[in-house]
Design a protein around this motif. Structure first.
Motif, PDB file in Angstrom:
ATOM      1  N   ILE A  28     -23.894 -97.522  70.675  1.00 21.25           N
ATOM      2  CA  ILE A  28     -23.659 -98.028  69.315  1.00 21.25           C
ATOM      3  C   ILE A  28     -24.852 -97.693  68.429  1.00 21.25           C
ATOM      4  CG2 ILE A  28     -23.376-100.128  67.929  1.00 21.25           C
ATOM      5  CD1 ILE A  28     -21.775-101.269  70.364  1.00 21.25           C
ATOM      6  N   ILE A  29     -26.051 -97.874  68.960  1.00 21.89           N
ATOM      7  CA  ILE A  29     -27.265 -97.533  68.211  1.00 21.89           C
ATOM      8  C   ILE A  29     -27.285 -96.039  67.889  1.00 21.89           C
ATOM      9  CG2 ILE A  29     -29.782 -97.334  68.423  1.00 21.89           C
ATOM     10  CD1 ILE A  29     -29.671-100.037  69.927  1.00 21.89           C
ATOM     11  N   ASP A  34     -26.620 -91.824  63.637  1.00 15.79           N
ATOM     12  CA  ASP A  34     -25.939 -90.634  63.115  1.00 15.79           C
ATOM     13  C   ASP A  34     -25.374 -90.852  61.713  1.00 15.79           C
ATOM     14  OD1 ASP A  34     -26.495 -89.312  65.467  1.00 15.79           O
ATOM     15  OD2 ASP A  34     -24.492 -89.597  66.327  1.00 15.79           O
ATOM     16  N   ASN A  35     -25.278 -92.102  61.288  1.00  8.87           N
ATOM     17  CA  ASN A  35     -24.718 -92.446  59.982  1.00  8.87           C
ATOM     18  C   ASN A  35     -25.780 -92.209  58.910  1.00  8.87           C
ATOM     19  OD1 ASN A  35     -23.862 -93.826  57.638  1.00  8.87           O
ATOM     20  ND2 ASN A  35     -22.654 -95.266  58.851  1.00  8.87           N
ATOM     21  N   PRO A  66     -19.661-102.834  57.772  1.00  6.66           N
ATOM     22  CA  PRO A  66     -18.713-101.728  57.989  1.00  6.66           C
ATOM     23  C   PRO A  66     -19.293-100.596  58.853  1.00  6.66           C
ATOM     24  CG  PRO A  66     -18.646-102.400  55.702  1.00  6.66           C
ATOM     25  CD  PRO A  66     -19.805-103.121  56.338  1.00  6.66           C
ATOM     26  N   ALA A  67     -20.589-100.324  58.727  1.00  9.36           N
ATOM     27  CA  ALA A  67     -21.218 -99.275  59.548  1.00  9.36           C
ATOM     28  C   ALA A  67     -21.209 -99.676  61.015  1.00  9.36           C
ATOM     29  CB  ALA A  67     -22.646 -99.018  59.072  1.00  9.36           C
ATOM     30  N   THR A  72     -18.825 -99.207  66.466  1.00 11.86           N
ATOM     31  CA  THR A  72     -18.207 -99.836  67.640  1.00 11.86           C
ATOM     32  C   THR A  72     -16.798 -99.315  67.862  1.00 11.86           C
ATOM     33  OG1 THR A  72     -17.533-101.765  66.325  1.00 11.86           O
ATOM     34  CG2 THR A  72     -19.602-101.931  67.534  1.00 11.86           C
ATOM     35  N   ASP A  73     -16.066 -99.041  66.792  1.00 16.34           N
ATOM     36  CA  ASP A  73     -14.724 -98.462  66.935  1.00 16.34           C
ATOM     37  C   ASP A  73     -14.784 -97.073  67.579  1.00 16.34           C
ATOM     38  OD1 ASP A  73     -13.532-100.716  65.867  1.00 16.34           O
ATOM     39  OD2 ASP A  73     -13.152 -99.820  63.895  1.00 16.34           O
ATOM     40  N   GLU A  74     -15.768 -96.261  67.175  1.00 19.01           N
ATOM     41  CA  GLU A  74     -15.917 -94.922  67.751  1.00 19.01           C
ATOM     42  C   GLU A  74     -16.258 -94.998  69.238  1.00 19.01           C
ATOM     43  OE1 GLU A  74     -18.494 -92.275  65.593  1.00 19.01           O
ATOM     44  OE2 GLU A  74     -17.683 -92.948  63.669  1.00 19.01           O
ATOM     45  N   ILE A  75     -17.137 -95.908  69.607  1.00 24.97           N
ATOM     46  CA  ILE A  75     -17.508 -96.067  71.017  1.00 24.97           C
ATOM     47  C   ILE A  75     -16.323 -96.585  71.817  1.00 24.97           C
ATOM     48  CG2 ILE A  75     -19.004 -97.345  72.622  1.00 24.97           C
ATOM     49  CD1 ILE A  75     -20.356 -95.047  71.006  1.00 24.97           C
TER      50      ILE A  75
END
Length: 84
Positions: A28-29, A34-35, A66-67, A72-75
């Motif tokens: 997650i970190i 990457d954001n 939201p970030a 977390t959604d991507e992971i």
């Protein structure tokens, strides 16, 4: 893992993580790093029996929630795609 809001400002948030599992927290970190809108991401670990670890996220501007949700959604999607 249990999450607890420690502090929130307009562009930052600090979340306590009881029973933190770094196998989940570290990816997650990485996604947060990457954001391009994320200024700082820190995982703060102190004495394990005295204080719970904390995740600190600060944005250049805007809301960090939201970030965190996006990361977390991507992971979650990545791990859901793994077949045994």
């Amino acid at each position: 893992m249990q999450l607890q809001l420690v502090k929130r400002t307009e562009n930052s948030i600090k979340i306590g993580i009881r029973d933190a599992d770094t196998t989940i927290v570290m990816p997650i970190i990485e996604k947060l790093n990457d954001n391009k809108d994320v200024k700082i991401v820190r995982f703060i670990e102190t004495h394990p029996e005295l204080e719970m670890p904390e995740l600190y996220v600060e944005m250049y501007e805007g809301d960090p929630v939201p970030a965190i949700i996006e990361a977390t959604d991507e992971i979650s999607a990545y791990f859901s795609d793994i077949k045994s």
